[in-house]
Design a protein around this motif. Structure first.
Motif, PDB file in Angstrom:
ATOM      1  N   GLN A  57      -7.642  -1.873  -6.228  1.00  0.00           N
ATOM      2  CA  GLN A  57      -8.053  -0.865  -7.032  1.00  0.00           C
ATOM      3  C   GLN A  57      -6.788  -0.086  -7.074  1.00  0.00           C
ATOM      4  O   GLN A  57      -6.794   0.432  -8.187  1.00  0.00           O
ATOM      5  CB  GLN A  57      -9.103  -0.064  -6.073  1.00  0.00           C
ATOM      6  N   LYS A  58      -5.983   0.083  -6.211  1.00  0.00           N
ATOM      7  CA  LYS A  58      -4.613   0.789  -6.431  1.00  0.00           C
ATOM      8  C   LYS A  58      -3.867   0.353  -7.381  1.00  0.00           C
ATOM      9  O   LYS A  58      -3.129   1.156  -8.102  1.00  0.00           O
ATOM     10  CB  LYS A  58      -4.041   0.966  -5.129  1.00  0.00           C
ATOM     11  N   GLY A  63       3.660   5.795  -5.590  1.00  0.00           N
ATOM     12  CA  GLY A  63       3.532   5.858  -6.998  1.00  0.00           C
ATOM     13  C   GLY A  63       4.682   5.101  -7.711  1.00  0.00           C
ATOM     14  O   GLY A  63       4.755   5.317  -9.032  1.00  0.00           O
ATOM     15  N   ALA A 119      -5.443   1.313 -10.683  1.00  0.00           N
ATOM     16  CA  ALA A 119      -5.009   2.632 -11.115  1.00  0.00           C
ATOM     17  C   ALA A 119      -3.524   2.788 -11.317  1.00  0.00           C
ATOM     18  O   ALA A 119      -3.358   3.561 -12.411  1.00  0.00           O
ATOM     19  CB  ALA A 119      -5.445   3.212  -9.888  1.00  0.00           C
ATOM     20  N   PHE A 120      -2.541   2.331 -10.860  1.00  0.00           N
ATOM     21  CA  PHE A 120      -1.303   2.362 -11.292  1.00  0.00           C
ATOM     22  C   PHE A 120      -1.140   1.677 -12.889  1.00  0.00           C
ATOM     23  O   PHE A 120      -0.498   2.055 -13.524  1.00  0.00           O
ATOM     24  CB  PHE A 120      -0.377   1.551 -10.226  1.00  0.00           C
ATOM     25  N   ARG A 169      -9.151  -2.768  -1.790  1.00  0.00           N
ATOM     26  CA  ARG A 169      -8.482  -1.327  -1.598  1.00  0.00           C
ATOM     27  C   ARG A 169      -7.200  -1.539  -2.472  1.00  0.00           C
ATOM     28  O   ARG A 169      -6.830  -0.633  -3.360  1.00  0.00           O
ATOM     29  CB  ARG A 169      -8.285  -0.743  -0.133  1.00  0.00           C
ATOM     30  N   LEU A 170      -6.294  -2.619  -2.177  1.00  0.00           N
ATOM     31  CA  LEU A 170      -5.182  -2.551  -2.828  1.00  0.00           C
ATOM     32  C   LEU A 170      -5.155  -3.010  -4.184  1.00  0.00           C
ATOM     33  O   LEU A 170      -4.517  -2.409  -4.961  1.00  0.00           O
ATOM     34  CB  LEU A 170      -4.082  -3.763  -2.170  1.00  0.00           C
ATOM     35  N   GLU A 201       0.651  -1.219   0.055  1.00  0.00           N
ATOM     36  CA  GLU A 201       0.043   0.013   0.086  1.00  0.00           C
ATOM     37  C   GLU A 201       0.822   1.317   0.062  1.00  0.00           C
ATOM     38  O   GLU A 201       0.706   2.240  -0.761  1.00  0.00           O
ATOM     39  CB  GLU A 201      -1.086  -0.045   1.327  1.00  0.00           C
ATOM     40  N   LEU A 242       2.250   1.502  -3.428  1.00  0.00           N
ATOM     41  CA  LEU A 242       1.351   2.061  -4.380  1.00  0.00           C
ATOM     42  C   LEU A 242       1.008   3.507  -4.251  1.00  0.00           C
ATOM     43  O   LEU A 242       0.818   4.320  -5.089  1.00  0.00           O
ATOM     44  CB  LEU A 242      -0.055   1.268  -4.430  1.00  0.00           C
ATOM     45  N   ASP A 243       0.812   3.954  -2.884  1.00  0.00           N
ATOM     46  CA  ASP A 243       0.678   5.459  -2.593  1.00  0.00           C
ATOM     47  C   ASP A 243       1.672   6.435  -3.105  1.00  0.00           C
ATOM     48  O   ASP A 243       1.529   7.494  -3.540  1.00  0.00           O
ATOM     49  CB  ASP A 243       0.263   5.728  -0.999  1.00  0.00           C
TER      50      ASP A 243
END
Length: 127
Positions: free
Chosen positions: A103-104, A38, A107-108, A100-101, A32, A35-36
């Motif tokens: 989805q991240k 980036g 998105a990446f 949640r992960l 997480e 991913l946050d």
């Protein structure tokens, strides 16, 4: 050394489960945070748009993104299995984290799909 009477194998199994749970929680937090952040490459600067980043990246950067996407695919597959291996009381909490992960990760992927496609295309052309 003091020997303590106990259940030997049962204690070992319990310790193994505890270590597995702690390692899983640590790795979920690691994914997480990554991913946050980036997974910024060295050429990315805060405030750059996806288009300007994609244009300025060298072929090496694109290959690194393709490799990261491959690793994220493996992490995504692991997340799929993770939810299946939990007990009912842990499953509901884990489902929220896994969703949640995922989805991240998605998105990446969407943000970097063009770079990955270029890198993969260039690798295929070299063969």
């Amino acid at each position: 050394m003091i020997w303590v009477k106990g259940n030997g194998v049962n204690d070992t199994v319990e310790l193994s489960k505890l270590l597995h749970k702690e390692a899983t929680e640590w790795f979920l937090e690691f994914i997480e945070r990554a991913l946050d952040a980036g997974f910024h490459t060295s050429k990315e600067k805060e405030g750059d748009t996806a288009d300007s980043i994609a244009k300025s990246q060298s072929q090496k950067d694109k290959s690194q993104i393709a490799a990261m996407l491959s690793q994220l695919k493996k992490a995504n597959d692991w997340l799929d299995q993770l939810g299946k291996n939990q007990g009912d009381d842990e499953r509901s909490k884990m489902v929220e984290i896994v969703d949640r992960l995922k989805q991240k990760i998605y998105a990446f992927l969407m943000q970097h799909v063009e770079s990955a496609a270029c890198a993969l295309d260039n690798q295929a052309n070299r063969v």
